[in-house]
Scaffold this active site. Structure first.
Site, PDB file in Angstrom:
ATOM      1  N   LYS A  87       4.478 -21.020 -22.622  1.00 55.36           N
ATOM      2  CA  LYS A  87       3.745 -21.594 -21.487  1.00 55.36           C
ATOM      3  C   LYS A  87       3.105 -22.940 -21.807  1.00 55.36           C
ATOM      4  O   LYS A  87       2.983 -23.798 -20.932  1.00 55.36           O
ATOM      5  CB  LYS A  87       2.692 -20.602 -20.995  1.00 55.36           C
ATOM      6  N   ASP A 123      -0.303 -17.547 -13.108  1.00 54.28           N
ATOM      7  CA  ASP A 123      -1.164 -16.602 -13.821  1.00 54.28           C
ATOM      8  C   ASP A 123      -2.522 -16.471 -13.138  1.00 54.28           C
ATOM      9  O   ASP A 123      -2.986 -15.363 -12.868  1.00 54.28           O
ATOM     10  CB  ASP A 123      -1.388 -17.059 -15.270  1.00 54.28           C
TER      11      ASP A 123
END
Length: 301
Positions: A87, A123
């Protein structure tokens, strides 16, 4: 596993493209990635929406994310999900970075439009939707403790909680220096002055958990049955809400088992995966995701 490709397969796309019908146009990358249930969630959604596309898993080594993104674009893919440990690397590999992804410090969703790589983060928003669904609660009303607050998902959840005005924010990380950097960034935002770092030891955690409503595990610990205990079991109580971002095919994680025994309310990472997936779908197709179809796919996986 028919939906699984190695990095070498991806780079030799012409040799493997014919394997997929419908054609592969979406993917999830990680290292490892074999455990991912994202195809079981997204492929029913694509079928339900009448889209001639398939979602696959691709193993991508650390350091090769930018190369993989360029190959996906050249091969006609529409988008990619990004999971551990890529990420942060993805953040620097996109052409256009969404402002929220910039603030959260990680990219876990890639949309490919006209050859341009657009980076997003689901997220944080997925976490908010999951807490609302699982517990009927808003982050602004909760005191939040995050385990693994220095990592990609943990940092994103910490910053999102701060941006959403949580009552208190406690950051826990094996590397305390990383948690302190996240706390400094949050203080600089000016949205959550009551953000503090808690040492990762039993006594400190017991004291912190006595003043916590929502406990979030943002580490990868819990995927394996023999993973180390995250918090002392006797520090959990019936008033706690416990959100484990990990999900295990073989049953609940040790953290959730301890929380359930203490009478706490719990939710695992499949709820987060569902809402992250829904947000990704919205970025790729600019339309609402068929969430109940996706939920059924996860439950049947």
């Amino acid at each position: 596993m028919g939906d699984f490709l190695s990095f070498e397969d991806l780079m030799d796309w012409n040799a493997v493209a014919g394997r997929f019908a419908p054609p592969a146009r979406l993917a999830v990358i990680g290292d490892p990635i074999g455990h991912s249930r994202s195809p079981q969630m997204h492929n029913p959604a694509l079928q339900a929406c009448g889209m001639d596309a398939q979602y696959i898993r691709v193993q991508v080594p650390v350091g090769r994310v930018a190369e993989a993104f360029r190959q996906f674009a050249q091969c006609g893919f529409l988008g990619v999900n990004i999971t551990i440990p890529h990420k942060f690397e993805a953040l620097d590999a996109v052409d256009v970075l969404d402002p929220l992804a910039r603030r959260l410090g990680a990219v876990n969703t890639l949309a490919i439009r006209d050859g341009k790589l657009h980076g997003y983060n689901s997220d944080g928003p997925g976490f908010l939707r999951s807490v609302k669904e699982a517990f009927g609660a808003d982050i602004k009303d909760l005191r939040v403790l995050i385990l693994g607050a220095g990592g990609g998902a943990g940092r994103a959840v910490a910053v999102q909680s701060a941006l959403s005005g949580c009552q208190k924010l406690l950051l826990v990380n094996r590397s305390q220096a990383k948690a302190e950097r996240v706390a400094a960034e949050i203080h600089a935002l000016g949205c959550c002055p009551d953000a503090a770092v808690v040492p990762w030891d039993d006594d400190s955690l017991r004291e912190a958990l006595a003043n916590t409503d929502l406990i979030v595990n943002a580490t990868s610990l819990g995927m394996k049955p023999d993973d180390a205990q995250l918090v002392p079991g006797d520090a959990l109580c019936a008033n706690h809400l416990v959100f484990d971002m990990v999900y295990r095919a073989g049953g609940e994680t040790a953290l959730l088992a301890d929380a359930r025994l203490a009478g706490a309310r719990t939710v695992d990472g499949l709820t987060l995966l569902l809402h992250q997936g829904g947000i990704s779908f919205e970025h790729w197709f600019n339309c609402p995701a068929p969430l109940e179809v996706m939920r059924a796919g996860l439950q049947n996986a």
